[in-house]
Design a protein around this motif. Sequence first.
Motif, PDB file in Angstrom:
ATOM      1  N   UNK A 201       0.821  -1.212   0.000  1.00  0.00           N
ATOM      2  CA  UNK A 201       0.000   0.000   0.000  1.00  0.00           C
ATOM      3  C   UNK A 201       0.854   1.260   0.000  1.00  0.00           C
ATOM      4  N   UNK A 202       2.040   1.199   0.619  1.00  0.00           N
ATOM      5  CA  UNK A 202       2.890   2.388   0.708  1.00  0.00           C
ATOM      6  C   UNK A 202       3.396   2.857  -0.664  1.00  0.00           C
ATOM      7  N   UNK A 203       3.218   2.049  -1.693  1.00  0.00           N
ATOM      8  CA  UNK A 203       3.574   2.478  -3.044  1.00  0.00           C
ATOM      9  C   UNK A 203       2.559   3.470  -3.614  1.00  0.00           C
ATOM     10  N   UNK A 204       1.391   3.564  -2.944  1.00  0.00           N
ATOM     11  CA  UNK A 204       0.340   4.464  -3.421  1.00  0.00           C
ATOM     12  C   UNK A 204       0.606   5.899  -2.961  1.00  0.00           C
ATOM     13  N   UNK A 205       0.065   6.880  -3.683  1.00  0.00           N
ATOM     14  CA  UNK A 205       0.321   8.275  -3.321  1.00  0.00           C
ATOM     15  C   UNK A 205      -0.513   8.780  -2.147  1.00  0.00           C
ATOM     16  N   UNK A 206      -1.534   8.017  -1.724  1.00  0.00           N
ATOM     17  CA  UNK A 206      -2.439   8.536  -0.690  1.00  0.00           C
ATOM     18  C   UNK A 206      -2.090   8.073   0.718  1.00  0.00           C
ATOM     19  N   UNK A 207      -0.894   7.496   0.912  1.00  0.00           N
ATOM     20  CA  UNK A 207      -0.485   7.096   2.263  1.00  0.00           C
ATOM     21  C   UNK A 207       0.986   7.426   2.469  1.00  0.00           C
ATOM     22  N   UNK A 208       1.291   7.966   3.661  1.00  0.00           N
ATOM     23  CA  UNK A 208       2.659   8.315   4.045  1.00  0.00           C
ATOM     24  C   UNK A 208       2.952   7.719   5.408  1.00  0.00           C
ATOM     25  N   UNK A 209       4.090   7.060   5.539  1.00  0.00           N
ATOM     26  CA  UNK A 209       4.560   6.539   6.817  1.00  0.00           C
ATOM     27  C   UNK A 209       5.745   7.372   7.268  1.00  0.00           C
ATOM     28  N   UNK A 210       5.610   8.029   8.425  1.00  0.00           N
ATOM     29  CA  UNK A 210       6.721   8.779   9.027  1.00  0.00           C
ATOM     30  C   UNK A 210       7.246   7.993  10.215  1.00  0.00           C
ATOM     31  N   UNK A 211       8.510   7.593  10.154  1.00  0.00           N
ATOM     32  CA  UNK A 211       9.129   6.928  11.290  1.00  0.00           C
ATOM     33  C   UNK A 211       9.854   7.961  12.152  1.00  0.00           C
ATOM     34  N   UNK A 212      10.190   7.556  13.367  1.00  0.00           N
ATOM     35  CA  UNK A 212      10.847   8.482  14.291  1.00  0.00           C
ATOM     36  C   UNK A 212       9.976   9.652  14.680  1.00  0.00           C
ATOM     37  N   UNK A 213       8.655   9.474  14.614  1.00  0.00           N
ATOM     38  CA  UNK A 213       7.696  10.563  14.895  1.00  0.00           C
ATOM     39  C   UNK A 213       6.960  10.259  16.193  1.00  0.00           C
ATOM     40  N   UNK A 214       7.329  10.932  17.263  1.00  0.00           N
ATOM     41  CA  UNK A 214       6.750  10.696  18.588  1.00  0.00           C
ATOM     42  C   UNK A 214       5.630  11.695  18.852  1.00  0.00           C
TER      43      UNK A 214
END
Length: 502
Positions: A201-214
């Motif tokens: 799903x992360x290949x799609x433009x409508x989803x973003x995963x931010x890591x290191x985000x507290x």
Amino acid sequence: MIGSGSGGAVVAGRLAAETDANVLVLEAGGTDQIDAVLNPLMWSTNIMSERDWGYMAEPSDKVNGRSLILPMGKVVGGGSSINVMIWARGHKNDFDFWASETGDEAWNYENVLEIYKRIENWQGTPDDTRRGTDGRLFVDQVQDPNPIAPAFLDACGTVGIPAYDDMNGEMMEGEGGAALANVRIKDGMRRNIPSDYLWETLKQPNITLLTGATVHRIELDGTTVTGVTFEKDGEVMTVGANERVVLSAGAINTPKILMQSGIGPAAHLGEVGVEVKHDLPGVGQNFQDHILAAGCVWEYNTPLPPKNSAAEATFFWKSDSSLDTPDLQPFQIEVPYVSEVHGGAYEVPAGTWTIAPGIVRPQSTGEVKLTGANPEDPVSIDGGFLKEEADLTALTRCIELCREIGNSSPMAEFVKREVMPGALSGEDLKDFARNAAGTYFHESCTCKMGTDEMSVVNGSLSVYGIEKLSIADASAMPRVSTGNTMASTVIIGERMADILIG
């Protein structure tokens, strides 16, 4: 979406794949694409590492003044990236109880079973009534197990516990039984929940995963959610949320974030200097976790290497035949497993194996509280472990049962000697239990579903009194499910996705 674990990955992945919603996933931890996560036998190296929030319960005299560790995944995938990969659905009675507590029949076993059948790609013994084979979630029985695991099943038979082909089939609709474990291991590698819900799903433009985000807090306009404030790379920023915020940060961080946002018990928030936005007394209450004691240990005649995740066989059984649901779940573990107390009290050689007694229907509860108003202020966690005498009684009965199984004839070829605890009784056995008690790392129930004054969310997982805010993680359980909690948390995520997608 706050959190990418067993609930959050499901909701985020399905929303992005099945709707045109723009989905932002905030994950405090880092990548799951490392050996410590992917290699099943390395799971224990994650505990108390940078992939673990490092929480500990406050010391308690009920466990002889000890402070028990409470691992929680701080990594993409949350607990599904650091756990022992066991897929345990829960007992039929768990979900019927959830339905009765919420007044919502969508949570009953009949409906939950249909979700399981829809999502599972079950590789084991066919069961058209209970198992699905066309879903996204690869679930298998342990492959090529250490020979001690099937011997353990035979040994359970000597005390009247029947063996089953499938730990999640008929066995978990009745009195219980013994079985080899269902696991999320494919081709020798862990399958965490994001692997089946997020990565494509992360290949799609409508989803973003931010890591290191507290996440620091949820932003409110009155009682309506407007966004989330979080910190990444030392910078604090706020992002707006037009439709909804879904909290899936786990049973410690979800109530922590709510309380930091001013949503929780008004008196407690006032004590720690948090402005009260909405008085919700149940936030942080009703903390539950399963007890896993470390443990009953034997020395191998000839040491054997561990296989899969080193925990390949289990049973569910009742400490008292009058109970409606099995309350015991030990695991046979192919390596030594001892507490910090008993590691010094007993001489435990390397070539040993364990039966770890477990309680999966605890009567005791605890609470999660803030110690200050700032996000960096630690939480205080009362685990409640063995607070109720019934739990200590169940644990000592389980220790006796595990010793009987380990010393039975089917295990004899694997036993040079019993290392611990030996034949204890009375207060000596209770003292051993208090020193052995640890947790299954199944923290839950701190923002429970229900209809009473201590409930935090309704049957649709919406937070009472707050618009545009939902919870989809193990904190929403009204009572912890029977067995390892990853699978039942996925069910909460699936129900949340179904509700939001309509």
